[in-house]
Design an enzyme around this catalytic site. Structure first.
Site, short mmCIF file in Angstrom:
data_model
loop_
_atom_site.label_atom_id
_atom_site.label_comp_id
_atom_site.label_asym_id
_atom_site.label_seq_id
_atom_site.Cartn_x
_atom_site.Cartn_y
_atom_site.Cartn_z
N LYS A 168 0.88 -1.18 0.00
CA LYS A 168 0.00 0.00 0.00
C LYS A 168 0.92 1.22 0.00
O LYS A 168 1.63 1.47 0.97
CB LYS A 168 -0.90 0.01 1.22
CG LYS A 168 -1.82 1.22 1.29
CD LYS A 168 -2.77 1.14 2.46
CE LYS A 168 -3.68 2.36 2.49
NZ LYS A 168 -3.04 3.51 3.16
N GLY A 229 -7.79 10.16 9.36
CA GLY A 229 -8.14 10.30 10.76
C GLY A 229 -9.15 11.38 11.06
O GLY A 229 -9.51 11.59 12.23
N ALA A 255 -9.29 6.47 3.74
CA ALA A 255 -9.18 7.64 4.62
C ALA A 255 -10.48 8.43 4.68
O ALA A 255 -11.13 8.67 3.67
CB ALA A 255 -8.04 8.57 4.22
N GLY A 256 -10.82 8.85 5.90
CA GLY A 256 -11.97 9.72 6.13
C GLY A 256 -13.21 9.02 6.65
O GLY A 256 -14.14 9.68 7.09
N ALA A 277 -9.58 2.53 9.53
CA ALA A 277 -8.61 2.33 10.60
C ALA A 277 -9.08 3.08 11.85
O ALA A 277 -9.60 2.49 12.78
CB ALA A 277 -7.23 2.79 10.16
N SER A 278 -8.92 4.42 11.85
CA SER A 278 -9.29 5.19 13.04
C SER A 278 -10.77 5.11 13.34
O SER A 278 -11.17 5.24 14.51
CB SER A 278 -8.85 6.65 12.89
OG SER A 278 -9.35 7.21 11.69
#
Length: 327
Positions: A168, A229, A255-256, A277-278
């Protein structure tokens, strides 16, 4: 003999080999997920014992850390393989390995991202132990790289550590927004594809950049929905829709993602999968959020295949007026 080992001065006996430096970090030479660079150059594991060290050389020993069928049955293709889950998860940020294991299990994911960092002798347990127990596919990333050169070097270290050509690719251009550097990203992608990597690049939500990365030979494009994040969801659905409409490789929203509805929207817009992830590790209940995201990607993909009704400015009755009695 004095060398630099993971950024710190370290004394080794004269005539020591690279293997001795690896042992000095407390890592077992046979451990999975290790990679070693000597003066910036990756050294294959088979050469560690035969590589002599000289005074003043710099050795980096890195290890994995917590980092993210037919069409009718919901399966999809990525990198020449079929996958059942459309949720890719990160492995960083969890409060414990036990919490991470429970969340990844609840997510039903098959692919998880991992990062390489210097060996930490005080660390207890290994993210790879969890990945192996759950039977997941570890996707190393180049998180923290700001130039094409650093990203390519990190990718080669990851290939040595994980024995995989999948990467990645992240090349960050700005500390505050963590947006990708498009120029460096394309350069790194071209180099890694030429070196036989299966490249999955994290990019801006720019349809032209997505096309450039696809033309470079990337196995997928991974546009952001909003900054890493931020949990702000998909800020520009129009661009994501253009990317999914034009791409001839899988599109993974990266992301987001903040909550389940963001993930569902990504799939409804035509994305093949999402990376979260987050959104998981930062939730008050990571296991519950992982479960919600699992359901969301399934619902979003099904809704996309079902085909939504057009958006209209005015109402349209769902029941015909013809045949009403004349009062």
């Amino acid at each position: 003999m004095r060398i630099e080992l993971n950024g710190q001065a370290h004394e080794l006996p004269d005539a020591s080999t690279l293997a001795a430096a690896v042992r000095a970090t407390g890592a077992g030479e046979g451990a999975r997920g290790l990679a070693v660079a000597l003066d910036g150059e990756v050294v294959p594991r088979s050469e560690w014992e035969r590589t002599p060290l000289r005074e003043g050389q710099a050795v980096e020993v890195l290890a994995a850390i917590q980092g993210g069928a037919p069409e009718a049955d919901g399966a999809w293709e990525l990198g020449g393989r079929q996958w059942s889950s459309r949720l890719i998860a990160g492995t960083g940020g969890f409060r414990s390995l036990a919490q991470m294991e429970a969340a990844l299990s609840a997510a039903g994911t098959e692919i998880v991202t991992v990062a390489l960092r210097r060996i930490d002798p005080a660390a207890e347990g290994s993210v790879l132990d969890v990945i192996d127990r759950l039977g997941l596919f570890a996707l190393p990333n180049t998180a923290g790289c700001y130039t094409a050169r650093d990203a390519v070097r990190t990718a080669k270290l990851a290939r040595e550590a994980f024995q995989t050509d999948w990467i990645k690719l992240e090349v960050i251009g700005d500390d505050r927004t963590l947006y990708p550097d498009a120029v460096e990203l394309v350069e790194a992608a071209e180099q890694l594809v030429g070196d036989g990597f299966t490249v999955l690049p994290y990019s801006n939500d720019d349809p032209i950049l997505a096309r450039r990365l696809e033309e470079a030979g990337c196995a997928a494009v991974m546009p952001l929905g909003s900054p890493i994040g931020s949990g702000a969801g998909i800020r520009n659905p129009y661009n994501i829709a253009i990317i999914t409409e034009r791409a001839e490789v899988p599109v993974v929203l990266d992301a987001g993602i903040g909550t389940a509805s963001d993930a569902a929207q990504a799939l409804e817009l035509g994305c093949d999968a999402v990376l979260a992830a987050s959104a998981i590790f930062g939730a008050a209940d990571p296991v519950a959020m992982a479960t919600a995201l699992r359901c969301a990607v399934e619902a979003g993909e099904l809704a996309h295949r079902a085909g939504r009704i057009p958006r209209r400015t005015h109402a349209e009755a769902s029941t015909a007026y013809e045949g009403l009695p004349d009062f």
